[in-house]
Scaffold this motif. Structure first.
Motif, mmCIF file in Angstrom:
data_model
loop_
_atom_site.group_PDB
_atom_site.id
_atom_site.type_symbol
_atom_site.label_atom_id
_atom_site.label_comp_id
_atom_site.label_asym_id
_atom_site.label_seq_id
_atom_site.Cartn_x
_atom_site.Cartn_y
_atom_site.Cartn_z
ATOM 1 N N SER A 216 12.282 0.694 -10.419
ATOM 2 C CA SER A 216 11.178 0.088 -9.668
ATOM 3 C C SER A 216 10.475 1.197 -8.904
ATOM 4 O O SER A 216 11.124 2.101 -8.375
ATOM 5 N N ASP A 217 9.147 1.122 -8.851
ATOM 6 C CA ASP A 217 8.372 2.193 -8.217
ATOM 7 C C ASP A 217 7.243 1.563 -7.400
ATOM 8 O O ASP A 217 6.304 0.993 -7.968
ATOM 9 N N PHE A 218 7.364 1.648 -6.072
ATOM 10 C CA PHE A 218 6.381 1.022 -5.174
ATOM 11 C C PHE A 218 5.867 2.039 -4.169
ATOM 12 O O PHE A 218 6.635 2.809 -3.579
ATOM 13 N N ARG A 219 4.553 2.003 -3.981
ATOM 14 C CA ARG A 219 3.905 2.895 -3.027
ATOM 15 C C ARG A 219 2.772 2.128 -2.352
ATOM 16 O O ARG A 219 2.009 1.425 -3.014
ATOM 17 N N TRP A 220 2.667 2.289 -1.024
ATOM 18 C CA TRP A 220 1.708 1.542 -0.221
ATOM 19 C C TRP A 220 0.955 2.481 0.719
ATOM 20 O O TRP A 220 1.521 3.447 1.236
ATOM 21 N N PHE A 221 -0.317 2.156 0.969
ATOM 22 C CA PHE A 221 -1.099 2.776 2.032
ATOM 23 C C PHE A 221 -1.144 1.802 3.202
ATOM 24 O O PHE A 221 -1.718 0.705 3.089
ATOM 25 N N ILE A 222 -0.512 2.182 4.317
ATOM 26 C CA ILE A 222 -0.510 1.336 5.512
ATOM 27 C C ILE A 222 -1.851 1.542 6.217
ATOM 28 O O ILE A 222 -2.043 2.506 6.974
ATOM 29 N N SER A 223 -2.785 0.640 5.960
ATOM 30 C CA SER A 223 -4.141 0.778 6.492
ATOM 31 C C SER A 223 -4.193 0.547 7.994
ATOM 32 O O SER A 223 -4.885 1.267 8.720
ATOM 33 N N SER A 224 -3.442 -0.443 8.458
ATOM 34 C CA SER A 224 -3.387 -0.702 9.903
ATOM 35 C C SER A 224 -2.174 -1.576 10.212
ATOM 36 O O SER A 224 -1.670 -2.292 9.337
ATOM 37 N N VAL A 225 -1.748 -1.501 11.466
ATOM 38 C CA VAL A 225 -0.690 -2.384 11.971
ATOM 39 C C VAL A 225 -1.163 -2.931 13.313
ATOM 40 O O VAL A 225 -1.389 -2.172 14.263
ATOM 41 N N GLU A 226 -1.377 -4.234 13.366
ATOM 42 C CA GLU A 226 -1.700 -4.910 14.620
ATOM 43 C C GLU A 226 -0.386 -5.356 15.276
ATOM 44 O O GLU A 226 0.494 -5.890 14.595
#
Length: 231
Positions: A216-226
Motif C-alpha cells: 500500500s502506498d499513500f501520500r498526502w498534502f496537508i493543506s490546512s489544519v483547523e
C-alpha cells in the motif's frame, strides 16, 4: 472472494467558514505549511516466512506526509500471518484557551493512494485474506490523551486462493478530503500542547499456502489544519 469497498467521496469542509469568526474560547485557529515539527512510527508483526517493511515520507515544511507498507511471503506455510502499522505526521503547537477536547478539521489533498496485491497458489487446498487500510489521523501530545484518533479514507480487502494481481486506487489524485476529529481525552487551559496531523496505514495478511506480495502506498498534502477546543 470479497470485493474491495471504496470509501465515501470527499466531503465539504465542516469548519472552514467558522475559522477565526467564532468569538470566545472556542474560536477556530488555522495552521498551514510550513509546519515546525513531525512524528512517525512503525510496528511490524510477522511469523518467520513474512518480511514486513515500510517507507515514511515526511517533509513538514511542505505539509507532505506519506506511508508505504510492504508484506512479502514467497514460501507460505499452513498458517502465516503479518501486519504493519505505520504513520507519518506533521506537528504544531496549540495553547488551549479553555479546558476540553481538541477538535480539528484536516484538509488534505490526495497525492498517491494505491493498493497492490499479488498472490500465487502454492497448493490445491489453500486460502488467504489481505487487508489494507489508510486513514487521516490526529494525535495530541498530553498524558490525558489516551490514543490517536482516525478517519478512514481508503480500504482494500481481498480473499484469494489462486494466482491473481489486484491494483486499486479509490481516491482521486489532487482531490481534497476532510477529516473531522476529536482528541481521545481533554487538555487543560493555558498549557501548550503539540498537535499531530497526518496519515496512518494498517495492513494485515493471513495465508495458507498462498504466496503474498502486498504493498500500500499513500501520500498526502496537508493543506490546512483547523483546531479549537470543542464547545
Amino acid at each position: 472472494m470479497a470485493a474491495a469497498v471504496p470509501p465515501p467521496r470527499s466531503r465539504a469542509p465542516l469548519g472552514r467558514h467558522q475559522a477565526g469568526r467564532r468569538p470566545g474560547p472556542h474560536r477556530w485557529e488555522v495552521h498551514r505549511p510550513p509546519f515546525f515539527g513531525f512524528n512517525f512510527g512503525f510496528v511490524p508483526v510477522r511469523n518467520d516466512n513474512f518480511v514486513v517493511d515500510r517507507v515514511n515520507t515526511l517533509n513538514p515544511s511542505l505539509g507532505d506526509v506519506g506511508i508505504s507498507i510492504t508484506m512479502d511471503d514467497s514460501d507460505a506455510g499452513d498458517f502465516d500471518y503479518a501486519s504493519g502499522d505505520g504513520f507519518s505526521s506533521v506537528a504544531f503547537s496549540f495553547t488551549p484557551p479553555t479546558s476540553g477536547l481538541v477538535e480539528v478539521l484536516i484538509d488534505a489533498q490526495s497525492v498517491l493512494a494505491t493498493h497492490h496485491l499479488e498472490t500465487e497458489d502454492e497448493w490445491g487446498w489453500s486460502d488467504s485474506k489481505t487487508s489494507q487500510q489508510n486513514s487521516l489521523m490526529l494525535d495530541v501530545l498530553h498524558p490525558d490523551v489516551a490514543e490517536p484518533s482516525y478517519a478512514e479514507m481508503s480500504v482494500f480487502v481481498e480473499e484469494e486462493d489462486e494466482d491473481a494481481t489486484h491494483d486499486r486506487e479509490y481516491l482521486t489524485r489532487g482531490a481534497h478530503y476532510f477529516a473531522h476529529l476529536f482528541s481521545a481525552g481533554p487538555v487543560p487551559a493555558g498549557e501548550p500542547v503539540i498537535v499531530y496531523a497526518g496519515t496512518r496505514s494498517f495492513d494485515k495478511s493471513g495465508t495458507n499456502d498462498v504466496a503474498i506480495h502486498s504493498e500500500s502506498d499513500f501520500r498526502w498534502f496537508i493543506s490546512s489544519v483547523e483546531v479549537r477546543i470543542s464547545p
